[in-house]
Design a protein around this motif. Structure first.
Motif, mmCIF file in Angstrom:
data_model
loop_
_atom_site.group_PDB
_atom_site.id
_atom_site.type_symbol
_atom_site.label_atom_id
_atom_site.label_comp_id
_atom_site.label_asym_id
_atom_site.label_seq_id
_atom_site.Cartn_x
_atom_site.Cartn_y
_atom_site.Cartn_z
ATOM 1 N N GLU A 96 -3.642 10.335 -0.581
ATOM 2 C CA GLU A 96 -4.404 9.126 -0.349
ATOM 3 C C GLU A 96 -3.497 7.908 -0.508
ATOM 4 O O GLU A 96 -2.436 7.976 -1.125
ATOM 5 N N VAL A 97 -3.941 6.800 0.041
ATOM 6 C CA VAL A 97 -3.204 5.548 -0.103
ATOM 7 C C VAL A 97 -3.831 4.750 -1.243
ATOM 8 O O VAL A 97 -5.050 4.583 -1.305
ATOM 9 N N GLY A 98 -3.018 4.293 -2.150
ATOM 10 C CA GLY A 98 -3.484 3.471 -3.260
ATOM 11 C C GLY A 98 -2.767 2.135 -3.250
ATOM 12 O O GLY A 98 -1.662 2.016 -2.717
ATOM 13 N N LEU B 148 0.873 -1.169 0.000
ATOM 14 C CA LEU B 148 0.000 0.000 0.000
ATOM 15 C C LEU B 148 0.912 1.221 0.000
ATOM 16 O O LEU B 148 1.849 1.303 0.791
ATOM 17 N N GLU B 149 0.647 2.182 -0.871
ATOM 18 C CA GLU B 149 1.594 3.255 -1.126
ATOM 19 C C GLU B 149 0.893 4.608 -1.106
ATOM 20 O O GLU B 149 -0.187 4.761 -1.691
ATOM 21 N N VAL B 150 1.497 5.574 -0.432
ATOM 22 C CA VAL B 150 1.006 6.949 -0.536
ATOM 23 C C VAL B 150 1.214 7.389 -1.980
ATOM 24 O O VAL B 150 2.318 7.273 -2.523
ATOM 25 N N ARG B 151 0.180 7.890 -2.603
ATOM 26 C CA ARG B 151 0.193 8.054 -4.064
ATOM 27 C C ARG B 151 1.259 9.029 -4.570
ATOM 28 O O ARG B 151 1.736 8.887 -5.693
ATOM 29 N N THR B 152 1.622 9.986 -3.766
ATOM 30 C CA THR B 152 2.604 10.958 -4.255
ATOM 31 C C THR B 152 3.956 10.320 -4.541
ATOM 32 O O THR B 152 4.766 10.878 -5.279
ATOM 33 N N ALA C 282 5.069 5.906 -9.126
ATOM 34 C CA ALA C 282 5.798 6.290 -10.334
ATOM 35 C C ALA C 282 5.025 7.281 -11.192
ATOM 36 O O ALA C 282 5.612 8.173 -11.791
ATOM 37 N N HIS C 283 3.699 7.137 -11.246
ATOM 38 C CA HIS C 283 2.905 7.975 -12.134
ATOM 39 C C HIS C 283 2.148 9.074 -11.387
ATOM 40 O O HIS C 283 1.121 9.556 -11.858
ATOM 41 N N ALA C 284 2.648 9.470 -10.217
ATOM 42 C CA ALA C 284 1.908 10.429 -9.390
ATOM 43 C C ALA C 284 1.580 11.710 -10.146
ATOM 44 O O ALA C 284 0.480 12.252 -10.026
ATOM 45 N N CYS C 285 2.507 12.202 -10.938
ATOM 46 C CA CYS C 285 2.285 13.489 -11.601
ATOM 47 C C CYS C 285 1.165 13.408 -12.634
ATOM 48 O O CYS C 285 0.598 14.442 -13.012
ATOM 49 N N LEU C 286 0.825 12.201 -13.073
ATOM 50 C CA LEU C 286 -0.242 12.022 -14.043
ATOM 51 C C LEU C 286 -1.598 11.799 -13.372
ATOM 52 O O LEU C 286 -2.603 11.594 -14.052
ATOM 53 N N SER C 287 -1.624 11.824 -12.046
ATOM 54 C CA SER C 287 -2.865 11.596 -11.306
ATOM 55 C C SER C 287 -3.325 12.894 -10.658
ATOM 56 O O SER C 287 -2.553 13.841 -10.477
ATOM 57 N N HIS C 288 -4.582 12.931 -10.271
ATOM 58 C CA HIS C 288 -5.191 14.134 -9.709
ATOM 59 C C HIS C 288 -4.428 14.580 -8.460
ATOM 60 O O HIS C 288 -4.243 13.795 -7.521
ATOM 61 N N PRO C 289 -3.954 15.829 -8.410
ATOM 62 C CA PRO C 289 -3.141 16.276 -7.266
ATOM 63 C C PRO C 289 -3.884 16.223 -5.943
ATOM 64 O O PRO C 289 -3.252 16.069 -4.892
ATOM 65 N N GLY C 290 -5.203 16.336 -5.975
ATOM 66 C CA GLY C 290 -5.945 16.269 -4.728
ATOM 67 C C GLY C 290 -5.906 14.918 -4.057
ATOM 68 O O GLY C 290 -6.279 14.784 -2.885
ATOM 69 N N ARG C 291 -5.444 13.895 -4.788
ATOM 70 C CA ARG C 291 -5.421 12.531 -4.253
ATOM 71 C C ARG C 291 -4.009 12.065 -3.890
ATOM 72 O O ARG C 291 -3.814 10.908 -3.533
ATOM 73 N N TRP C 292 -3.038 12.973 -3.958
ATOM 74 C CA TRP C 292 -1.658 12.558 -3.723
ATOM 75 C C TRP C 292 -1.415 12.037 -2.312
ATOM 76 O O TRP C 292 -0.493 11.250 -2.097
#
Length: 516
Positions: free
Chosen positions: A392-394, A373-377, A380-390
């Motif tokens: 969150e755990v994915g 389980l990884e904090v999204r920020t 590897a692809h964090a910059c391509l994901s919604h910044p408001g969810r950085w």
């Protein structure tokens, strides 16, 4: 070419990716401060205002920099909703550049650079693919001299450097294929370490996700390398992580081999640009296999199966699992696939049920047991994901025992093989998904909050499915009753034993003996 996902992202222009990456990098120190507040218990990840503060900081940063706001549109609407978007274009992809090689002298522990212009890269890859132990010296000279003048000069220089630094071993014959043929039978599978599998189909070999280590360049012990394997009839790649798509390993494979990869037709928006990468490495026969499509062979086929999960940022790039259906026996290469953040999976979506209806029960199931389980920020692809969810755990390969037992039950599997977490002493052990018998305390640190992987054995028992934790050079052999025997061929097919068949002791061992 640096390893990793970003050089090969398609579906978005390179300059847009650069802006997204820069915005993430510039804001990362602020995000880490917010994480520190959580760890110091001054804040909670459940704080509902945290997402809004992160979104506002991102918009402030982007909108204050014209070169970023040219590509990224973000800010709050009249109703207070945060809008974030960047332009996508299915025809765009990163420009892949390869400006040279590094040759490693294992005896002198020395690295020798060889630079070249990008147009020559495929020819270099083609030549390296010929160094698989099946070609005569005269054939290699022909390859090196048959190109245009500048390329011929470069390839000749490469051969001279390899020879000078003891990177070439010449023999009167090649016994490697014969050793593999003698040790493994038709429809046997050998685990080569991590996610690499070698399947024998009559007199052919299929290779899945090869990530191999060159001796002493990175591996502290003798390791499997491309020249120690039988020539594959086909190579199958499952997904875009660089422990499954390793450019260095692929660079040394023969370039006329069919290379089967996930298809861009299965993309939601973005995709991993396999064709561009593989052309740069010199491959000439790249086949994109969409979900449900098959690659036939005499007596059976390999089917492309949807791959779910291992995607903290919900990018949903095309990925494949593979089913090998061979004369009434089925094997599923499930790799790291598992439930998505939203709960979709091959089990829940009926994919496994459909496979069993179409092809029959799956005798052997190869799947990872990682529970990351990884904090999204930090993904590897964090910059391509919604910044408001950085914050969150994915999931990044979150495969619980409950899910895996359901998977085995749906597959009607007779044997579950846990793999893709190392399994060989020649792999590095500094990565969060790699476990080594050399470092039990480190493994305990990483897995302290996991379900014990060995407990899966008890959950599989009601389904008459056995459990096996895979080690490199384990062999999986069909039995007459449809089951699978597991034996080790680690002694017969050990890397050093394979090398010695045609070459005796390697140069670094001879050198050591002389110094002694």
């Amino acid at each position: 070419m640096p390893p990793g996902p970003f050089p090969f992202i398609g579906g978005v222009a390179p300059e847009v990716v650069a802006s997204l990456h820069e915005a993430h990098s510039l804001l990362l120190s602020g995000v880490e401060t917010a994480i520190s507040d959580v760890f110091s218990r001054r804040a909670s990840l459940d704080d509902l205002s945290l997402r809004g503060r992160l979104e506002d900081a991102y918009a402030e940063l982007v909108n204050s920099r014209p070169h970023l706001s040219r590509h990224i549109k973000c800010g709050r609407g009249i109703d207070g909703t945060f809008q974030w978007e960047f332009p996508k274009d299915p025809t765009k992809s990163a420009t892949i550049t390869n400006d040279g090689l590094r040759i490693f002298d294992a005896v002198k522990r020395q690295t020798i650079p060889l630079g070249f212009e990008r147009p020559s890269a495929p020819q270099v890859g083609n030549l390296l693919g010929f160094l698989d132990g099946t070609h005569r010296v005269s054939e290699l000279k022909t390859v090196a001299t048959a190109s245009r003048r500048d390329e011929s000069r470069l390839l000749t220089q490469l051969m001279e450097l390899l020879k000078k630094h003891d990177c070439l071993a010449v023999s009167t014959g090649n016994s490697v294929r014969g050793a593999w043929i003698a040790a493994i039978l038709d429809r046997d599978i050998v685990h080569l370490g991590h996610a690499a599998l070698l399947y024998r189909q009559q007199d052919n070999f299929f290779l899945f996700d090869p990530w191999l280590m060159p001796w002493f360049a990175e591996s502290p012990v003798p390791s499997l390398w491309t020249s120690l394997l039988p020539r594959p009839a086909a190579i199958f790649l499952t997904h875009d992580h660089d422990d499954h798509v390793d450019p260095r390993t692929l660079l040394h494979m023969p370039k006329d081999i069919p290379l089967i990869v996930p298809s861009r037709r299965n993309r939601r928006a973005l995709y991993y640009d396999y064709p561009s990468l593989l052309r740069e490495l010199g491959f000439s026969n790249v086949i994109e296999l969409a979900h449900g499509e098959t690659w036939p062979f005499q007596g059976g086929l390999v089917a492309s199966v949807p791959f779910f999960g291992e995607d903290p940022c919900d990018i949903e790039m095309p990925r494949n699992c593979y089913l090998v259906a061979d004369r009434g026996r089925n094997t599923l290469v499930h790799v790291d696939s598992g439930p998505t953040n939203s709960g979709k999976s091959a089990v829940k979506e009926g994919v496994i049920d459909d496979l069993v209806r179409r092809y029959g029960p799956i005798a052997t199931l190869f799947a990872s047991q990682q529970q990351l389980l990884e904090v999204r920020t930090y993904a590897a692809h964090a910059c391509l994901s919604h910044p408001g969810r950085w914050l969150e755990v994915g999931e990044n390969g979150y495969l619980t025992n409950s899910y895996l037992s359901q998977l085995a039950a749906c597959a009607k599997a007779r044997l579950f093989v846990s793999y893709a977490t190392g399994g060989a002493d020649w792999y590095p052990d500094h990565l969060s998904f790699m476990f080594s018998r050399r470092n039990p305390a480190r493994t305990a640190l990483l897995t302290a909050n996991w379900e014990p992987p060995e407990k899966l054995k008890d959950q599989l028992a009601p389904y008459a499915c056995r459990y096996h934790y895979g080690r490199a050079l384990d062999l999986f052999r069909p039995t007459a009753n449809g089951g699978t025997d597991v034996v080790s061929v680690a002694e017969t097919l050990a890397p050093l034993a394979l090398y010695r068949l045609d070459h005796g002791d390697p140069p670094f061992m001879k050198q050591g003996a002389q110094r002694a």
